[in-house]
Design a protein around this motif. Structure first.
Motif, PDB file in Angstrom:
ATOM      1  N   MET A  92    -101.094 -27.570 -53.979  1.00 11.74           N
ATOM      2  CA  MET A  92    -100.919 -28.414 -55.146  1.00 11.74           C
ATOM      3  C   MET A  92     -99.436 -28.624 -55.392  1.00 11.74           C
ATOM      4  N   SER A  93     -99.032 -29.834 -55.404  1.00 14.63           N
ATOM      5  CA  SER A  93     -97.607 -30.065 -55.588  1.00 14.63           C
ATOM      6  C   SER A  93     -97.271 -30.296 -57.041  1.00 14.63           C
ATOM      7  N   ASP A  94     -95.997 -30.323 -57.310  1.00 13.53           N
ATOM      8  CA  ASP A  94     -95.388 -30.545 -58.615  1.00 13.53           C
ATOM      9  C   ASP A  94     -95.955 -29.630 -59.695  1.00 13.53           C
ATOM     10  N   LEU A  95     -95.544 -28.382 -59.647  1.00 14.12           N
ATOM     11  CA  LEU A  95     -96.011 -27.428 -60.641  1.00 14.12           C
ATOM     12  C   LEU A  95     -95.335 -27.639 -61.990  1.00 14.12           C
ATOM     13  N   GLN A  96     -94.521 -28.693 -62.125  1.00 13.39           N
ATOM     14  CA  GLN A  96     -94.030 -29.057 -63.439  1.00 13.39           C
ATOM     15  C   GLN A  96     -95.130 -29.723 -64.260  1.00 13.39           C
ATOM     16  N   HIS A  97     -96.173 -30.194 -63.601  1.00 13.24           N
ATOM     17  CA  HIS A  97     -97.316 -30.750 -64.312  1.00 13.24           C
ATOM     18  C   HIS A  97     -98.025 -29.612 -65.041  1.00 13.24           C
ATOM     19  N   PRO A  98     -98.305 -29.751 -66.342  1.00 12.14           N
ATOM     20  CA  PRO A  98     -98.860 -28.623 -67.107  1.00 12.14           C
ATOM     21  C   PRO A  98    -100.120 -28.039 -66.514  1.00 12.14           C
ATOM     22  N   ASP A  99    -101.052 -28.885 -66.059  1.00 13.26           N
ATOM     23  CA  ASP A  99    -102.308 -28.365 -65.549  1.00 13.26           C
ATOM     24  C   ASP A  99    -102.154 -27.751 -64.166  1.00 13.26           C
ATOM     25  N   SER A 100    -101.231 -28.296 -63.349  1.00 10.02           N
ATOM     26  CA  SER A 100    -101.115 -27.795 -61.987  1.00 10.02           C
ATOM     27  C   SER A 100    -100.611 -26.364 -61.946  1.00 10.02           C
ATOM     28  N   ARG A 101     -99.901 -25.914 -62.978  1.00  7.00           N
ATOM     29  CA  ARG A 101     -99.442 -24.521 -63.004  1.00  7.00           C
ATOM     30  C   ARG A 101    -100.609 -23.536 -63.012  1.00  7.00           C
ATOM     31  N   SER A 102    -101.761 -23.975 -63.530  1.00  6.05           N
ATOM     32  CA  SER A 102    -102.901 -23.070 -63.632  1.00  6.05           C
ATOM     33  C   SER A 102    -103.424 -22.652 -62.270  1.00  6.05           C
ATOM     34  N   PHE A 103    -103.129 -23.411 -61.224  1.00  8.11           N
ATOM     35  CA  PHE A 103    -103.559 -23.007 -59.892  1.00  8.11           C
ATOM     36  C   PHE A 103    -102.904 -21.697 -59.464  1.00  8.11           C
ATOM     37  N   GLU A 104    -101.723 -21.410 -59.993  1.00  9.97           N
ATOM     38  CA  GLU A 104    -101.062 -20.162 -59.661  1.00  9.97           C
ATOM     39  C   GLU A 104    -101.883 -18.963 -60.121  1.00  9.97           C
ATOM     40  N   GLN A 105    -102.698 -19.152 -61.177  1.00  9.46           N
ATOM     41  CA  GLN A 105    -103.525 -18.069 -61.703  1.00  9.46           C
ATOM     42  C   GLN A 105    -104.733 -17.784 -60.822  1.00  9.46           C
ATOM     43  N   VAL A 106    -105.125 -18.757 -60.017  1.00  5.62           N
ATOM     44  CA  VAL A 106    -106.380 -18.637 -59.263  1.00  5.62           C
ATOM     45  C   VAL A 106    -106.179 -18.935 -57.777  1.00  5.62           C
ATOM     46  N   ALA A 107    -104.997 -18.631 -57.246  1.00  6.86           N
ATOM     47  CA  ALA A 107    -104.703 -18.976 -55.852  1.00  6.86           C
ATOM     48  C   ALA A 107    -105.684 -18.322 -54.891  1.00  6.86           C
ATOM     49  N   GLU A 108    -105.966 -17.032 -55.086  1.00  3.04           N
ATOM     50  CA  GLU A 108    -106.907 -16.340 -54.193  1.00  3.04           C
ATOM     51  C   GLU A 108    -108.306 -16.926 -54.327  1.00  3.04           C
ATOM     52  N   LEU A 109    -108.706 -17.237 -55.561  1.00  6.45           N
ATOM     53  CA  LEU A 109    -110.012 -17.846 -55.788  1.00  6.45           C
ATOM     54  C   LEU A 109    -110.083 -19.226 -55.154  1.00  6.45           C
ATOM     55  N   TYR A 110    -109.023 -19.993 -55.271  1.00  8.16           N
ATOM     56  CA  TYR A 110    -108.975 -21.328 -54.668  1.00  8.16           C
ATOM     57  C   TYR A 110    -109.189 -21.243 -53.160  1.00  8.16           C
ATOM     58  N   GLU A 111    -108.501 -20.305 -52.527  1.00 11.02           N
ATOM     59  CA  GLU A 111    -108.651 -20.139 -51.078  1.00 11.02           C
ATOM     60  C   GLU A 111    -110.078 -19.724 -50.719  1.00 11.02           C
ATOM     61  N   ARG A 112    -110.660 -18.858 -51.508  1.00 12.83           N
ATOM     62  CA  ARG A 112    -111.996 -18.336 -51.202  1.00 12.83           C
ATOM     63  C   ARG A 112    -113.102 -19.325 -51.536  1.00 12.83           C
ATOM     64  N   ALA A 113    -112.930 -20.109 -52.611  1.00 14.46           N
ATOM     65  CA  ALA A 113    -114.043 -20.888 -53.142  1.00 14.46           C
ATOM     66  C   ALA A 113    -114.051 -22.355 -52.739  1.00 14.46           C
ATOM     67  N   ARG A 114    -112.893 -22.911 -52.415  1.00 15.54           N
ATOM     68  CA  ARG A 114    -112.826 -24.344 -52.133  1.00 15.54           C
ATOM     69  C   ARG A 114    -113.184 -24.645 -50.670  1.00 15.54           C
ATOM     70  N   PRO A 115    -113.803 -25.807 -50.420  1.00 11.43           N
ATOM     71  CA  PRO A 115    -114.168 -26.171 -49.047  1.00 11.43           C
ATOM     72  C   PRO A 115    -113.015 -26.824 -48.308  1.00 11.43           C
ATOM     73  N   GLY A 116    -113.199 -26.986 -46.995  1.00 14.61           N
ATOM     74  CA  GLY A 116    -112.307 -27.811 -46.206  1.00 14.61           C
ATOM     75  C   GLY A 116    -112.739 -29.268 -46.282  1.00 14.61           C
ATOM     76  N   TYR A 117    -112.514 -30.007 -45.202  1.00  8.85           N
ATOM     77  CA  TYR A 117    -112.804 -31.442 -45.193  1.00  8.85           C
ATOM     78  C   TYR A 117    -113.745 -31.774 -44.047  1.00  8.85           C
ATOM     79  N   PRO A 118    -114.536 -32.848 -44.182  1.00  7.52           N
ATOM     80  CA  PRO A 118    -115.523 -33.181 -43.147  1.00  7.52           C
ATOM     81  C   PRO A 118    -114.874 -33.489 -41.797  1.00  7.52           C
ATOM     82  N   ASP A 119    -115.556 -33.122 -40.726  1.00  8.37           N
ATOM     83  CA  ASP A 119    -115.041 -33.359 -39.382  1.00  8.37           C
ATOM     84  C   ASP A 119    -114.765 -34.835 -39.139  1.00  8.37           C
TER      85      ASP A 119
END
Length: 256
Positions: free
Chosen positions: A1-28
């Motif tokens: 996630m780029s531009d962590l100056q965006h207020p909402d994007s900073r919240s990804f820092e709180q859930v980085a491990e969860l993001y890696e574990r829970a989010r999917p990749g992309y279709p072949d």
């Protein structure tokens, strides 16, 4: 996630491990299209912007191209470095790319372009791309033709910040019309779509929805209530659900 100056994007820092574990990749199908149209192969260099935990980055590495991944968030970048050690990882955002002019053969952004300050990012992307090189953007969107996804949309509606009510329901139209406009730096977009689904249990569904930026930023009590409702939703469907996505992708090329 780029531009962590965006207020909402900073919240990804709180859930980085969860993001890696829970989010999917992309279709072949989308990944193959990117590889073909962007010319991703050995001897080529691709820059992945807002790389997050490397969901797209790892697929780029698999093409044989040299991959440079930019991610400004410390926690997300730590996950990225662990998941994709083959990529050269830099602490930077799309608005100030620490690379020379005309230095890369392709640029990509997976699930991240909407975080960029586009008036700054688009000229920077054009600056580092070689003449005639390509830019690929991709988003996994929850498929709103699916009943479960419509229920989830209703459940998370109270958490959505003002001005972002339609976000996540179709990104390509917005960026075709708004982000690039008539700047003259890129040609017309080519578009592709693909559908896919993953079977999730209650824990997996809770993790996936909890990794959404504005859910991660919500008050703990409100978040706990939503998570309990999601568990009830899965239980009512026999303990597992099909989580359906519509993936939208764009490719464009620099104006020579």
């Amino acid at each position: 996630m780029s531009d962590l100056q965006h207020p909402d994007s900073r919240s990804f820092e709180q859930v980085a491990e969860l993001y890696e574990r829970a989010r999917p990749g992309y279709p072949d199908a989308i990944l193959a299209w990117f590889a073909e149209r962007l010319g991703l192969r050995g001897g080529r260099t691709v820059l992945d912007l807002g790389a997050g935990t490397g969901k797209l980055t790892r697929a780029l590495v698999a093409t044989g191209a040299e991959v440079i991944a930019l991610e400004p968030g410390d926690e997300m970048r730590a996950q990225l470095q662990g998941a994709v050690p083959e990529a050269a990882v830099l602490a930077a955002g799309a608005e100030a790319i620490p690379l020379p002019d005309d230095s890369v053969d392709a640029v990509t952004a997976g699930q991240s372009f909407h975080w960029f300050r586009v008036d700054e990012a688009v000229p920077e992307i054009r600056r580092v791309l070689r003449p005639g090189a390509g830019l690929g953007l991709v988003w996994n969107m929850r498929d709103q033709d699916d009943e479960l996804q419509r229920e989830i949309t209703d459940l998370i509606a109270p958490f959505v910040p003002p001005g972002r009510e339609g976000e996540g329901l179709g990104m390509t139209e917005f960026f075709r019309q708004e982000a690039f406009g008539e700047g003259g730096l890129f040609n017309r977009f080519e578009e592709r779509q693909a559908h896919f689904a993953e079977e999730l249990d209650a824990d997996m569904l809770v993790g996936r929805i909890s990794s959404i930026s504005f859910i991660a930023a919500a008050a703990e009590e409100d978040r706990a209530g939503l998570q309990e409702t999601l568990r009830e939703l899965v239980s009512a469907r026999g303990g597992r659900v099909d989580f359906r996505y519509l993936t939208e992708a764009l490719v464009t090329f620099t104006v020579a």
